[in-house]
Design a protein around this motif. Structure first.
Motif, PDB file in Angstrom:
ATOM      1  N   LYS A  97       0.864  -1.185   0.000  1.00  0.00           N
ATOM      2  CA  LYS A  97       0.000   0.000   0.000  1.00  0.00           C
ATOM      3  C   LYS A  97       0.889   1.219   0.000  1.00  0.00           C
ATOM      4  O   LYS A  97       2.033   1.099   0.459  1.00  0.00           O
ATOM      5  CB  LYS A  97      -0.934   0.028   1.197  1.00  0.00           C
ATOM      6  CG  LYS A  97      -0.336  -0.158   2.599  1.00  0.00           C
ATOM      7  CD  LYS A  97       0.844   0.612   3.087  1.00  0.00           C
ATOM      8  CE  LYS A  97       0.623   2.070   3.384  1.00  0.00           C
ATOM      9  NZ  LYS A  97       1.827   2.654   4.054  1.00  0.00           N
ATOM     10  N   GLN A 164      11.795   6.095   7.666  1.00  0.00           N
ATOM     11  CA  GLN A 164      11.158   6.132   6.340  1.00  0.00           C
ATOM     12  C   GLN A 164      11.336   7.530   5.736  1.00  0.00           C
ATOM     13  O   GLN A 164      10.359   8.259   5.527  1.00  0.00           O
ATOM     14  CB  GLN A 164       9.668   5.791   6.488  1.00  0.00           C
ATOM     15  CG  GLN A 164       9.408   4.396   7.072  1.00  0.00           C
ATOM     16  CD  GLN A 164       7.938   4.165   7.416  1.00  0.00           C
ATOM     17  OE1 GLN A 164       7.512   4.340   8.548  1.00  0.00           O
ATOM     18  NE2 GLN A 164       7.155   3.774   6.433  1.00  0.00           N
ATOM     19  N   ASP A 177       0.039   7.639   3.009  1.00  0.00           N
ATOM     20  CA  ASP A 177       0.826   6.578   3.636  1.00  0.00           C
ATOM     21  C   ASP A 177       0.086   5.881   4.773  1.00  0.00           C
ATOM     22  O   ASP A 177       0.115   4.658   4.885  1.00  0.00           O
ATOM     23  CB  ASP A 177       2.137   7.162   4.184  1.00  0.00           C
ATOM     24  CG  ASP A 177       2.985   6.077   4.821  1.00  0.00           C
ATOM     25  OD1 ASP A 177       3.476   5.218   4.066  1.00  0.00           O
ATOM     26  OD2 ASP A 177       3.118   6.057   6.062  1.00  0.00           O
ATOM     27  N   HIS A 181      -4.385   3.082   5.457  1.00  0.00           N
ATOM     28  CA  HIS A 181      -4.600   1.978   6.412  1.00  0.00           C
ATOM     29  C   HIS A 181      -5.876   2.200   7.223  1.00  0.00           C
ATOM     30  O   HIS A 181      -6.670   1.290   7.425  1.00  0.00           O
ATOM     31  CB  HIS A 181      -3.455   1.925   7.424  1.00  0.00           C
ATOM     32  CG  HIS A 181      -2.169   1.352   6.925  1.00  0.00           C
ATOM     33  ND1 HIS A 181      -2.073   0.124   6.315  1.00  0.00           N
ATOM     34  CD2 HIS A 181      -0.892   1.812   7.016  1.00  0.00           C
ATOM     35  CE1 HIS A 181      -0.795  -0.125   6.040  1.00  0.00           C
ATOM     36  NE2 HIS A 181      -0.061   0.887   6.443  1.00  0.00           N
ATOM     37  N   TRP A 231       1.343  12.935  12.782  1.00  0.00           N
ATOM     38  CA  TRP A 231       2.718  12.607  13.175  1.00  0.00           C
ATOM     39  C   TRP A 231       3.341  13.808  13.892  1.00  0.00           C
ATOM     40  O   TRP A 231       4.554  13.900  14.016  1.00  0.00           O
ATOM     41  CB  TRP A 231       3.573  12.259  11.947  1.00  0.00           C
ATOM     42  CG  TRP A 231       3.207  10.951  11.318  1.00  0.00           C
ATOM     43  CD1 TRP A 231       2.628   9.875  11.920  1.00  0.00           C
ATOM     44  CD2 TRP A 231       3.407  10.559   9.946  1.00  0.00           C
ATOM     45  NE1 TRP A 231       2.445   8.844  11.029  1.00  0.00           N
ATOM     46  CE2 TRP A 231       2.921   9.239   9.817  1.00  0.00           C
ATOM     47  CE3 TRP A 231       3.951  11.190   8.831  1.00  0.00           C
ATOM     48  CZ2 TRP A 231       2.962   8.539   8.603  1.00  0.00           C
ATOM     49  CZ3 TRP A 231       4.000  10.496   7.624  1.00  0.00           C
ATOM     50  CH2 TRP A 231       3.513   9.185   7.511  1.00  0.00           C
TER      51      TRP A 231
END
Ligand code: 89Y
Length: 344
Positions: A97, A164, A177, A181, A231
């Motif tokens: 994904k 990452q 990103d 999900h 984040w």
């Protein structure tokens, strides 16, 4: 599994280290080849896992190897070209994904695999995390009656870009990103989506995309669900990468809070369920809940690419999750509520 399965890997970055380790937990699976444009990274991964065949060119690997499947773990902007090459060569595909950064590319990937009769699945692991499987089991068992309201949230200050770094170059970042999900979890728990409204923020410096998004989703089953992604948030108990969930239904509530504490409340009382996360020595301690989900996710995908079973991660189904990503960015850009039937 009573025969060996040969898998080739494309992309040898951070995530590939855990993905390969997870494949090795499945009897019969052999990682026979690796490919990365960066030969240094590729050699490191090959040495670490004793992988015999090394490539820097994807078509060459696909041509030379007899693969039961290619597992694409490279950055998302590379996915379309690699998936199309695999489709042309008849190699079953598993792709990380997000399937693609652009919905039109994703549709072309699905269509090309379909026209070449090539199995195409997306590695979407959040629905394979132990806590999420438990929540789904309780929902399906009627523990809360009919769900009407939910919050699915992932707020952290963990330095995600340290492991990452390529995320920092994405002009569309946290929704593409991580949102992908959590949107997939919305579909897993409550089914397909009716409308979506999203606002984004860029709080941290040195990044190109958004690192905060707040999303309001209304499902076809009339669940009102807030999805929070950040984040950039200082949290008292920062539990990266735990996704937290609270669901309210006509007969009760479920609350999945830090450290996998799941509380179910209904007329029969309050029940606390402690969920244990499978331990693997190879899992990165900071990512254990995600890394342990790679094993059941890969098992499911192996069954699917070898035509033994199907998977909810079939690419044409995952396209609906990607449509939510696209719709969230559309909403963030225009300030409008997006109606998902416009995508049909
Ligand atoms: O990249 C993200 C993912 O897929 O799971 C967690 C993550 O590593 C950072 O939020």
């Amino acid at each position: 599994m009573n025969r060996d399965y040969s898998i080739g890997i494309v992309g040898c970055g951070f995530w590939a280290n855990y993905q390969v380790a997870a494949w090795r937990e499945i009897p019969g699976v052999k990682i026979v080849s690796v490919c990365d444009r960066d030969s240094g990274k590729m050699k490191l991964l090959a040495e670490k896992f004793n992988i015999p065949h090394l490539y820097t060119d994807v078509p060459e690997m696909l041509k030379n190897e007899r693969l039961d499947g290619v597992d694409i773990i490279s950055n998302p902007e590379t996915h379309p070209e690699i998936v199309l090459a695999a489709a042309e060569m008849g190699v079953p595909v598993i792709c990380q994904k997000p399937m693609a950064l652009d919905l039109a590319d994703a549709k072309k990937m699905v269509e090309t695999c379909r026209s070449h009769n090539v199995p195409f699945y997306i590695h979407e692991n959040f629905r394979w995390q132990q806590p999420m499987l438990k929540v789904k089991e309780l929902l399906d068992g009627g523990e809360v009656g009919t769900p009407f309201k939910a919050r699915i949230y992932f707020n952290t200050r963990f330095p995600v870009l340290r492991n990452q770094p390529s995320l920092g170059n994405m002009t569309k970042m946290i929704i593409a990103d991580l949102g992908v999900h959590l949107f997939d979890l919305v579909r897993f728990f409550f089914g397909e989506v009716k409308t979506i409204y999203c606002r984004t923020q860029r709080i941290s410096s040195g990044i190109k995309g958004e690192d905060v998004a707040t999303v309001f989703i209304e499902t076809q089953s009339n669940v009102h669900c807030i999805v929070e992604l950040s984040w950039a948030s200082y949290m008292e108990n920062d539990r990266f990468p735990q996704t937290l969930v609270s669901i309210e239904g006509t007969e009760g509530s479920l609350d999945l809070s830090a450290d996998f504490r799941l509380v179910a409340i209904n007329s029969r009382g309050v029940k606390e369920i402690k969920i244990s996360i499978p331990h693997y020595d190879w899992a990165h301690p900071d990512y254990a809940v995600v890394h342990s989900s790679l094993v059941p996710c890969n098992k499911d995908l192996l069954g699917a690419i070898t035509a033994k079973s199907d998977s909810a991660n079939r690419a044409d189904l995952n396209l609906r999750t990607l449509q939510l990503v696209d719709a969230a960015y559309q909403s963030a850009g225009t300030g409008n509520v997006i109606h998902m039937n416009d995508f049909d």
